[in-house]
Design a protein around this motif. Structure first.
Motif, PDB file in Angstrom:
ATOM      1  N   GLN A 227       0.819  -1.215   0.000  1.00 11.93           N
ATOM      2  CA  GLN A 227       0.000   0.000   0.000  1.00 11.93           C
ATOM      3  C   GLN A 227       0.856   1.271   0.000  1.00 11.93           C
ATOM      4  O   GLN A 227       0.323   2.386  -0.031  1.00 11.93           O
ATOM      5  N   ALA A 228       2.179   1.124   0.032  1.00 15.40           N
ATOM      6  CA  ALA A 228       3.070   2.290   0.071  1.00 15.40           C
ATOM      7  C   ALA A 228       3.033   3.047  -1.256  1.00 15.40           C
ATOM      8  O   ALA A 228       2.775   2.472  -2.324  1.00 15.40           O
ATOM      9  N   ARG A 229       3.304   4.347  -1.171  1.00 16.90           N
ATOM     10  CA  ARG A 229       3.361   5.210  -2.347  1.00 16.90           C
ATOM     11  C   ARG A 229       4.589   6.112  -2.244  1.00 16.90           C
ATOM     12  O   ARG A 229       4.967   6.537  -1.155  1.00 16.90           O
ATOM     13  N   LEU A 230       5.194   6.394  -3.396  1.00 13.35           N
ATOM     14  CA  LEU A 230       6.367   7.268  -3.450  1.00 13.35           C
ATOM     15  C   LEU A 230       6.060   8.466  -4.336  1.00 13.35           C
ATOM     16  O   LEU A 230       5.593   8.306  -5.469  1.00 13.35           O
ATOM     17  N   ILE A 251       7.099  -0.824 -10.904  1.00 13.00           N
ATOM     18  CA  ILE A 251       6.540  -0.107  -9.750  1.00 13.00           C
ATOM     19  C   ILE A 251       6.013   1.268 -10.160  1.00 13.00           C
ATOM     20  O   ILE A 251       5.664   2.082  -9.303  1.00 13.00           O
ATOM     21  N   ASP A 252       5.948   1.530 -11.473  1.00 12.72           N
ATOM     22  CA  ASP A 252       5.585   2.867 -11.945  1.00 12.72           C
ATOM     23  C   ASP A 252       4.176   3.284 -11.521  1.00 12.72           C
ATOM     24  O   ASP A 252       3.895   4.479 -11.387  1.00 12.72           O
ATOM     25  N   LYS A 253       3.280   2.312 -11.276  1.00 12.96           N
ATOM     26  CA  LYS A 253       1.919   2.643 -10.847  1.00 12.96           C
ATOM     27  C   LYS A 253       1.885   3.182  -9.417  1.00 12.96           C
ATOM     28  O   LYS A 253       0.886   3.766  -8.997  1.00 12.96           O
ATOM     29  N   PHE A 254       2.971   2.972  -8.695  1.00 15.11           N
ATOM     30  CA  PHE A 254       3.017   3.370  -7.285  1.00 15.11           C
ATOM     31  C   PHE A 254       3.897   4.604  -7.055  1.00 15.11           C
ATOM     32  O   PHE A 254       4.081   5.030  -5.923  1.00 15.11           O
ATOM     33  N   VAL A 255       4.454   5.146  -8.144  1.00 15.11           N
ATOM     34  CA  VAL A 255       5.358   6.296  -8.054  1.00 15.11           C
ATOM     35  C   VAL A 255       4.772   7.457  -8.859  1.00 15.11           C
ATOM     36  O   VAL A 255       4.398   7.284 -10.018  1.00 15.11           O
ATOM     37  N   THR A 256       4.703   8.630  -8.241  1.00 18.69           N
ATOM     38  CA  THR A 256       4.192   9.824  -8.916  1.00 18.69           C
ATOM     39  C   THR A 256       5.293  10.869  -9.009  1.00 18.69           C
ATOM     40  O   THR A 256       5.917  11.209  -7.999  1.00 18.69           O
ATOM     41  N   PHE A 257       5.534  11.351 -10.224  1.00 22.57           N
ATOM     42  CA  PHE A 257       6.515  12.412 -10.450  1.00 22.57           C
ATOM     43  C   PHE A 257       5.792  13.751 -10.605  1.00 22.57           C
ATOM     44  O   PHE A 257       4.777  13.844 -11.295  1.00 22.57           O
ATOM     45  N   TYR A 258       6.338  14.786  -9.970  1.00 22.21           N
ATOM     46  CA  TYR A 258       5.851  16.154 -10.137  1.00 22.21           C
ATOM     47  C   TYR A 258       7.029  16.986 -10.635  1.00 22.21           C
ATOM     48  O   TYR A 258       8.052  17.092  -9.951  1.00 22.21           O
ATOM     49  N   GLU A 259       6.879  17.590 -11.815  1.00 28.99           N
ATOM     50  CA  GLU A 259       8.005  18.332 -12.391  1.00 28.99           C
ATOM     51  C   GLU A 259       8.344  19.579 -11.595  1.00 28.99           C
ATOM     52  O   GLU A 259       9.495  19.870 -11.322  1.00 28.99           O
ATOM     53  N   TYR A 260       7.340  20.367 -11.270  1.00 30.50           N
ATOM     54  CA  TYR A 260       7.609  21.607 -10.544  1.00 30.50           C
ATOM     55  C   TYR A 260       6.407  21.957  -9.686  1.00 30.50           C
ATOM     56  O   TYR A 260       5.269  21.919 -10.150  1.00 30.50           O
TER      57      TYR A 260
END
Length: 387
Positions: A227-230, A251-260
């Motif tokens: 259930q962890a998220r990054l 694991i890309d479904k559990f990782v969210t990138f924010y550019e700025y």
């Protein structure tokens, strides 16, 4: 006291450099007069700087000075010469309206060089602050003697961490140098509930930030806590590579990138995250660590870096061995497993952050400035230094 600050433009959305401006604002609040000279690159288009004329922001006179630059080809020679000529012209104008008791330059290289040349011309004492890459990168390039020459001609050097102080003492053992850690804007902990199992890294997506270690550790964490998220906030040359790594590890479904994100939004992410991870190397200080502490995150940094002055391992945060993703995974799993332990570490980190304000930072600098100016005046006769 009348202070001249030299800080080259960083294009970070602030009038020149965000953390330098925060410090200068505090100098003014504490009753001192400050002029800021901001060298810019002639002909360069900046994202945030639209008007390069003399201006006043937050009651602080700011003098933008366009300097010719030949990029890295002229970094140690012609850039400094041309930069000094244009900056000296601006300082001459400033001196017609204001007196200057001390010059404070940020970074040793270009800004520090300008400051010591102005000292030669006007016999004004100089303090130079090193923040990180201006020391670490140059020493790694074999330019220790270049830094030492500039530092020897200053009256005092301030390092923002013990790591930087020790590096400079290796190349110049006789330096007058001490550590004054950066501050940050202490805001109330946001009334945002912690989201269980949420991990966060904030910083430029460049090699030395070691975001790949965080991702590798997260893969192991997911096996224990699916259930962890990054969340990863930042942008840089490594972005595509890091996103591909997440896909390769599935694991890309559990990782969210924010550019700025604006600083306020970053703080909101910190406020709801349980653990903040930044396993970077060659890190002079890292204000982002303090911001995470202030939002009651458990903070994980790297041993031997600037953050070691603040984080005491297993007391108010954690330090990992450089390059060890398994250390990150073990610490995070322990924190997620033992919530009371996690909360205790976070609360101690929060208490640590309370001391690291710009108000306290400015008080330390002003005490140093007063001592240097008094000593300088005592040993001078007619503007010529005797010792």
């Amino acid at each position: 006291m009348n202070i001249l600050v030299i800080a080259h433009y960083q294009d970070d959305g602030s009038p020149y450099v965000s953390f330098v401006h925060s410090q200068v604002v505090e100098f003014v609040k504490q009753g001192h007069n400050v002029n800021v000279v901001v060298p810019t690159v002639f002909g360069k288009r900046y994202r945030y700087l639209k008007n390069r004329s003399h201006t006043v922001i937050d009651d602080i006179p700011i003098w933008y000075v366009d300097c010719l630059s030949f990029s890295n080809y002229g970094k140690y020679s012609i850039n400094n010469l041309l930069g000094y000529r244009t900056v000296a012209s601006a300082v001459k104008k400033i001196l017609k309206e204001y007196s200057i008791d001390i010059i404070h330059a940020h970074t040793i290289g270009f800004d520090g060089h300008l400051a010591v040349k102005l000292k030669e011309k006007y016999h004004i004492p100089v303090v130079i602050t090193t923040h990180g890459s201006d020391t670490i990168a140059e020493i790694n390039l074999g330019k220790g003697e270049y830094l030492a020459k500039i530092c020897k001609n200053a009256d005092y050097i301030v390092a923002v961490s013990s790591k930087l102080k020790n590096l400079l003492l290796e190349v110049c053992p006789s330096l007058k140098i001490s550590v004054i850690m950066n501050g940050f804007h202490m805001l109330p902990s946001l009334s945002v509930a912690k989201e269980p199992y949420t991990l966060l890294q904030v910083g430029s997506l460049i090699k030395r930030k070691n975001t790949d270690l965080t991702i590798a550790a997260f893969e192991k964490i997911l096996k224990k806590y699916p259930q962890a998220r990054l969340e990863i906030i930042g942008r840089g040359d490594e972005e595509a590579k890091l996103k591909q790594l997440c896909k390769d590890l599935q694991i890309d479904k559990f990782v969210t990138f924010y550019e700025y994100l604006a600083n306020e939004e970053v703080l909101e992410h910190m406020a709801r995250s349980q653990v903040f991870i930044m396993p970077s190397i060659n890190e002079g200080f890292g204000i982002v660590y303090i911001e995470a502490l202030s939002q009651k995150c458990v903070v994980i940094g790297t041993r031997g870096e600037g953050i070691e002055d603040i984080i005491k391992n297993e007391e108010n945060g954690f330090l990992i061995n450089p390059g060890k993703s398994e250390d990150i995974a073990d610490i995070v799993i322990k924190c997620l497993t033992y919530s009371d332990y996690c909360r205790e570490i976070a609360n101690k980190g929060f208490e640590t952050s309370k001391e690291l304000t710009w108000e306290n930072n400015a008080k330390s600098y002003l005490k140093l400035f007063d001592k240097i100016v008094s000593a300088y005046n005592a040993c001078c006769d007619g503007g010529i230094r005797l010792i």
